[in-house]
Design a protein around this motif. Structure first.
Motif, short mmCIF file in Angstrom:
data_model
loop_
_atom_site.label_atom_id
_atom_site.label_comp_id
_atom_site.label_asym_id
_atom_site.label_seq_id
_atom_site.Cartn_x
_atom_site.Cartn_y
_atom_site.Cartn_z
N GLU A 226 48.66 -33.23 8.87
CA GLU A 226 48.06 -33.38 10.05
C GLU A 226 49.25 -32.93 11.17
O GLU A 226 49.09 -32.05 11.73
N LYS A 227 50.50 -33.02 10.76
CA LYS A 227 51.87 -32.25 11.69
C LYS A 227 51.76 -30.90 11.46
O LYS A 227 52.01 -30.18 12.18
N GLU A 228 51.56 -30.65 10.06
CA GLU A 228 51.53 -29.76 9.42
C GLU A 228 50.85 -28.19 10.41
O GLU A 228 50.95 -27.67 10.97
N SER A 229 49.31 -29.08 10.70
CA SER A 229 48.96 -28.03 11.55
C SER A 229 48.81 -28.23 13.04
O SER A 229 48.58 -27.34 13.29
N LEU A 230 49.37 -29.71 13.80
CA LEU A 230 49.75 -28.93 14.84
C LEU A 230 50.41 -28.01 15.36
O LEU A 230 50.88 -27.27 16.17
N TYR A 231 51.57 -28.09 13.95
CA TYR A 231 52.84 -27.10 13.75
C TYR A 231 52.81 -25.76 13.78
O TYR A 231 53.12 -24.84 14.72
N GLU A 232 51.00 -25.51 13.07
CA GLU A 232 50.71 -24.50 13.17
C GLU A 232 50.51 -23.26 13.63
O GLU A 232 50.45 -22.79 14.23
N LEU A 233 49.31 -24.67 14.54
CA LEU A 233 48.98 -24.23 16.10
C LEU A 233 49.64 -23.88 17.45
O LEU A 233 49.85 -22.16 17.52
N GLY A 234 51.24 -24.25 16.99
CA GLY A 234 52.25 -23.75 17.83
C GLY A 234 52.94 -22.43 17.67
O GLY A 234 53.03 -21.44 18.52
N GLU A 235 52.71 -22.35 15.75
CA GLU A 235 52.94 -21.03 15.31
C GLU A 235 52.09 -19.60 16.02
O GLU A 235 52.70 -18.95 15.88
N THR A 236 51.02 -20.42 15.20
CA THR A 236 50.23 -19.05 15.99
C THR A 236 50.28 -18.57 17.40
O THR A 236 50.18 -17.73 17.98
N SER A 237 49.96 -19.78 18.02
CA SER A 237 50.82 -19.21 19.84
C SER A 237 51.81 -18.73 19.60
O SER A 237 51.79 -17.40 20.55
N PHE A 238 52.78 -19.34 19.21
CA PHE A 238 54.29 -18.35 19.78
C PHE A 238 53.96 -16.69 18.77
O PHE A 238 54.43 -15.32 19.87
N ASN A 239 53.56 -16.37 17.56
CA ASN A 239 52.99 -15.22 17.79
C ASN A 239 52.53 -13.76 18.51
O ASN A 239 52.48 -13.53 18.32
N LEU A 240 51.15 -14.91 18.86
CA LEU A 240 50.51 -14.22 20.18
C LEU A 240 50.72 -13.33 21.02
O LEU A 240 50.16 -12.76 21.40
N GLU B 228 53.96 -12.88 21.26
CA GLU B 228 55.03 -11.84 20.57
C GLU B 228 54.38 -10.92 21.14
O GLU B 228 54.92 -9.86 21.13
N ASN B 229 52.99 -10.89 19.92
CA ASN B 229 52.54 -9.61 19.77
C ASN B 229 52.56 -9.20 20.97
O ASN B 229 51.48 -8.15 21.09
N TYR B 230 51.15 -10.33 22.64
CA TYR B 230 51.13 -10.01 23.69
C TYR B 230 51.96 -9.14 23.99
O TYR B 230 51.97 -8.07 25.06
N PHE B 231 53.16 -10.03 24.63
CA PHE B 231 54.64 -8.87 24.98
C PHE B 231 54.83 -7.78 24.63
O PHE B 231 54.82 -6.54 24.99
N VAL B 232 54.89 -7.48 22.97
CA VAL B 232 54.80 -5.57 22.75
C VAL B 232 53.68 -5.05 22.98
O VAL B 232 54.14 -4.12 23.76
N ILE B 233 52.92 -5.82 22.85
CA ILE B 233 50.95 -4.51 23.88
C ILE B 233 51.61 -4.95 25.88
O ILE B 233 51.71 -3.35 25.90
N LEU B 234 51.53 -5.33 25.58
CA LEU B 234 52.83 -5.01 27.38
C LEU B 234 53.39 -4.27 27.97
O LEU B 234 53.48 -3.78 28.77
#
Length: 416
Positions: free
Chosen positions: A104-118, A120-126
């Motif tokens: 469950e902790k893995e899945s919580l941190y995976e949510l944060g990792e997904t948000s982080f990557n999103l 960062e990708n948003y900044f590249v396109i912006l």
């Protein structure tokens, strides 16, 4: 009456003007991104499933009911109802529960990792979007400057002062700028499509890049330490290591025996056809002891494989940390370089503007060639484009460093 009419006209004009300059802040779009993106929704569903697995592992400590029915014909059958309560399993139930909690902790941190990557990708396109817009603006200014020079040249040609070859040169430069303008417009169009794709919405307004106060330390070691103490990928790999340790304990427990308390109620007799049907009910409570070592020495191999997995994840953690440090070093270095380049380019723009103004006067006086004037105009435009691009790059790098310093909330996209 006239005042009312004038008021209505002014209000309509102001409304139309407001619609023309419709803008939305980049921070607001970032909040929408981490709230609406499908990958975020998917990670949230994974968290819900992980919580259910914890409940499932918890119920493993409770009694397990079961019913067996065996029949040879309508008169010879056996019905057995059992209730098994684990007493000792060698750590199987505890390790299963620990694994569920760790995942469950893995899945919580995976949510944060997904948000982080999103983000960062948003900044590249912006960055592509802002740079394309500024490039279009500067190219249009440069084009207008050449068109003004064209009008001046046409007057000089009509007066017989300049030759038609100068006009051909100018036309070629104007055509080159128009070609660059088409490329910049295509880049802008693609960046808008990419933003609409990642944001999952239609962009009807222009995006305004919000300013950010960067709270990073001038000491790069502090930035590295903050990154490693905050980044969800580091927490995720730590949870994976802990999960692997619990799985190792579970694998070791698989060869341990199980001791359970069983309550059993039996009705009927499958083997004795002359049994007393009226008095065939039997109830008994007893202890059960079961043990299995699996085939051959496979249990020992499984234990060793689980131990190797723990070591593998430890090395993976070191790899992840090195990759993260490399990214923050790269962004930090580029940010400092961009600050210095802005000062240099600002001086270059001012110098180029002075040169162009001087060349205009000298050209009229016959002391400069037409080619010098056109080249000076293009050089000024190129410096302005570079300056706009570097400023945008610096602002985006500030956001990237803020993201790596923990200034952006990964759950709601708010800037601290």
């Amino acid at each position: 009456m006239k005042k009312k009419i004038i008021g209505i006209i002014l209000s309509i004009t102001s409304l139309s003007f407001a619609s023309e300059v419709c803008e939305i802040g980049s921070n607001e779009l970032m909040k929408q991104l981490v709230s609406n993106h499908p990958s975020i929704k998917m990670s949230q569903e994974i968290i819900k499933a992980s919580k259910e697995r914890i409940d499932s592992a918890f119920w493993g400590f409770f009694p397990t009911p079961s019913v067996d029915v065996s029949a040879k014909n309508s008169d010879r059958y056996t019905t057995v109802a059992r209730l098994d309560q684990p007493i000792w399993t060698g750590g199987k139930l505890t390790s299963n529960y620990d694994i569920a909690q760790s995942k469950e902790k893995e899945s919580l941190y995976e949510l944060g990792e997904t948000s982080f990557n999103l983000i960062e990708n948003y900044f590249v396109i912006l960055e592509k979007y802002i740079q394309s817009k500024s490039n279009i603006d500067e190219l249009n200014i440069g084009l207008n400057n050449l068109l003004e020079l064209k009008e001046m040249l046409e007057r000089r040609i009509d007066s017989g002062i300049s030759s038609t070859s100068d006009s051909e040169l100018l036309k070629a430069r104007i055509q080159q700028i128009r070609s660059d303008l088409i490329l910049a417009q295509n880049r802008l169009k693609v960046s808008i499509m990419q933003l609409e794709l990642i944001l999952d919405k239609k962009l009807d307004c222009e995006i305004d890049l919000n300013k950010i106060i960067l709270l990073h330390s001038s000491n790069i070691e502090d930035s590295i330490n903050r990154l490693l103490s905050f980044h969800p990928s580091v927490f995720k790999i730590n949870s994976q290591i802990q999960t692997a340790k619990y799985e190792l304990e579970n694998t070791k427990a698989s060869i341990m025996p199980n001791l359970s308390l069983r309550g059993e109620h039996r009705r009927g007799d499958l083997y004795n056809e002359n049994y007393d049907k009226e008095n065939s009910n039997q109830s008994v409570v007893y202890l059960t002891f079961t043990a299995s070592t699996n085939a051959g020495l496979s249990a020992l191999s499984n234990i060793e494989a689980a131990r190797i997995k723990v070591n593998e994840l430890k090395f993976k953690k070191l790899t992840v940390e090195k990759e993260l440090i490399d990214t923050v070093l790269n962004d930090y270095n580029n940010y400092e370089i961009a600050k210095d380049r802005i000062k240099i380019l600002e001086n270059s723009v001012a110098s180029s503007q002075n040169v162009l103004d001087s060349y205009k006067r000298l050209f009229v006086a016959g002391k400069r060639q037409w080619l010098n004037l056109v080249d000076a105009s293009r050089e000024l435009m190129n410096y302005k484009i570079q300056l706009a691009n570097v400023k945008t790059n610096k602002n985006i790098l500030a956001y990237k460093l803020a993201l790596k310093n923990g200034q952006i909330n990964l759950l709601n996209g708010e800037v601290k």
